[in-house]
Design an enzyme around this catalytic site. Structure first.
Site, mmCIF file in Angstrom:
data_model
loop_
_atom_site.group_PDB
_atom_site.id
_atom_site.type_symbol
_atom_site.label_atom_id
_atom_site.label_comp_id
_atom_site.label_asym_id
_atom_site.label_seq_id
_atom_site.Cartn_x
_atom_site.Cartn_y
_atom_site.Cartn_z
ATOM 1 N N GLY A 1 6.794 -1.323 10.180
ATOM 2 C CA GLY A 1 5.522 -0.603 10.137
ATOM 3 C C GLY A 1 4.441 -1.314 9.367
ATOM 4 O O GLY A 1 3.298 -1.402 9.801
ATOM 5 N N ASP B 1 11.125 -8.211 -3.186
ATOM 6 C CA ASP B 1 10.969 -9.219 -2.133
ATOM 7 C C ASP B 1 9.524 -9.683 -2.160
ATOM 8 O O ASP B 1 8.618 -8.876 -2.435
ATOM 9 C CB ASP B 1 11.286 -8.629 -0.741
ATOM 10 C CG ASP B 1 10.050 -8.024 -0.091
ATOM 11 O OD1 ASP B 1 9.802 -6.832 -0.342
ATOM 12 O OD2 ASP B 1 9.322 -8.752 0.630
ATOM 13 N N ASP C 1 12.954 -4.646 6.754
ATOM 14 C CA ASP C 1 11.880 -3.670 6.594
ATOM 15 C C ASP C 1 11.742 -2.920 7.912
ATOM 16 O O ASP C 1 12.392 -3.239 8.897
ATOM 17 C CB ASP C 1 10.575 -4.352 6.159
ATOM 18 C CG ASP C 1 10.102 -5.415 7.143
ATOM 19 O OD1 ASP C 1 9.237 -6.214 6.768
ATOM 20 O OD2 ASP C 1 10.617 -5.450 8.279
ATOM 21 N N GLN D 1 5.468 6.730 -1.343
ATOM 22 C CA GLN D 1 4.075 6.395 -1.162
ATOM 23 C C GLN D 1 3.244 7.227 -2.152
ATOM 24 O O GLN D 1 3.779 7.765 -3.116
ATOM 25 C CB GLN D 1 3.650 6.626 0.295
ATOM 26 C CG GLN D 1 4.232 5.608 1.274
ATOM 27 C CD GLN D 1 3.700 4.196 1.087
ATOM 28 O OE1 GLN D 1 2.729 3.951 0.358
ATOM 29 N NE2 GLN D 1 4.350 3.236 1.727
#
Ligand SMILES: Nc1cc(N)c2c(=O)[nH][nH]c(=O)c2c1
Length: 373
Positions: free
Chosen positions: A96, A267, A93, A190
């Site tokens: 962030g 995940d 990842d 997003q």
């Protein structure tokens, strides 16, 4: 073997997809579950065990690894695969998400984030470019863009601001990543729970022609129905010939319902974290081994399981280990949980390939609902 990163869609069954990701370090059968290997280790497991359970790929957390042992140190020691003795694919990842959830976030602006380590309080700066640089030092096979994920519920204006910043950071990460044929950089959709922002984010990332796409900003406190609605809106906007990764998800029920909406990769810390807290995932549902009702139960978790942790140990023994806070309790339940998750993924892949995903999903869900566990 291949020197390229490719994805092949092998079969579909309704919205569910069966595919294969190929890359130099190996192939990933999708839908796939990625055990979380936070600091270069899947907690309470040997990585050979993780592999033997059918894991094609694991996740490494950039935030943790950059703080300890340090990305440059891992690079000097040959990269994360050599360091951790995992020669198969690794997805990292961006760091962030954990900066914003774990660290003392000091500042977030166009340049990136400034934060203090949760370990020693040291100040760190993470730009999109630095995140990709760190993931490169780790020699990660699939690298994630730096993005801003905000918790839900949130004001639409705030969701839009974070989504648009993440799109600008995606462009910068794409530039920083450059052209690495055997590796991939995934963008992250997003847009929170705002349909038109989800569509805008997905379409803008689509135009960047990336090698894969994650759906972020979910599993951050919203009801499952909201998450699933956002998947139903987002996935149709993503290219069919690229992998789709739902970040941080989820329970077995989340996974079944997200596969049905077109997700290929998952995940989640749930199976490993639950194992360390005395919880067992089984085809009969979740069992809390802390509960006194297991103290005299001679039955194993699942006598038909191929996993020794599920088949060879009594619930009474597992209850004893958990109540005594013995390390073996966490080891056996983590082993059981990852075995169950990977057996679920294998069943899902077979169900899609045979065109029986819906019947398979219904049968699995009925097993969870039995309740006589
Ligand atoms: N649930 C989530 C888990 C995650 N690791 C992430 C992430 O790393 N980036 N962006 C995200 O939106 C996100 C969501």
């Amino acid at each position: 073997m291949t020197d390229q990163f490719t994805f092949k869609l092998l079969a579909t069954d309704g919205g569910a997809r069966r595919g294969k990701i190929s890359m130099p370090r190996g192939n990933v059968r999708t839908p796939a579950f990625m055990p979380v290997g936070t600091g270069g280790t899947v907690k309470a497991m040997y990585l050979d065990q993780v592999r033997d359970l059918g894991s094609d790929i694991i996740l490494g957390n950039t935030y943790h690894l950059m703080l300890r042992p340090g990305a440059e140190r891992v690079a000097r020691l040959g990269g994360l695969h050599d360091f951790a003795r995992w020669p198969h694919p690794i997805l990292t990842d961006s760091g962030g998400f954990q900066v914003m959830s774990l660290s003392g976030l000091r500042k977030l602006d166009e340049r990136g984030v400034v934060f203090r380590s949760h370990i020693d309080g040291a100040k760190h700066e993470m730009s999109p470019e630095r995140s990709i640089e760190i993931q490169g030092l780790l020699d990660s096979d699939i690298q994630m863009q730096l993005d801003e994920c905000i918790a839900l519920p949130a004001e639409p204006a705030e969701v839009q601001r974070a989504m648009e910043l993440s799109l600008r950071w995606a462009e910068r990460c794409k530039t920083a990543f450059g052209d690495q044929p055997g590796k991939a950089m995934f963008g992250i959709v997003q847009g929170g729970d705002v349909p038109e922002l989800r569509v805008k984010s997905a379409q803008a990332l689509n135009s960047m022609d990336l090698k894969g796409y994650a759906v972020g900003g979910l599993a951050v406190g919203e009801p499952q129905a909201v998450m699933l609605d956002m998947l139903s809106i987002t996935c149709p906007e993503l290219p069919e010939n690229k992998p789709r990764y739902l970040m941080g998800v989820g329970t077995p029920d989340d996974i079944l319902k997200s596969v049905a909406r077109g997700i290929d990769m998952f995940d989640c810390v749930m199976p490993t974290r639950a194992g360390r807290h005395g919880l067992a995932y089984t085809r009969f549902g979740k069992i809390n081994l802390k509960n006194a009702r297991h103290a005299d139960d001679p039955r194993p978790l699942d006598e038909e399981s191929t996993c020794p942790a599920a088949r060879d140990y009594s619930r009474a023994y597992l209850h004893h280990l958990v109540r005594s806070n013995e390390a073996l309790g966490a080891m056996l339940l983590t082993w059981n949980n990852l075995a169950y998750y990977q057996s679920l993924m294998a069943e899902i892949r077979d169900g899609i390939a045979s065109g029986k995903f819906v019947d398979m999903a219904a049968r699995i869900s009925e097993g969870w609902a039995r309740g006589d566990i």
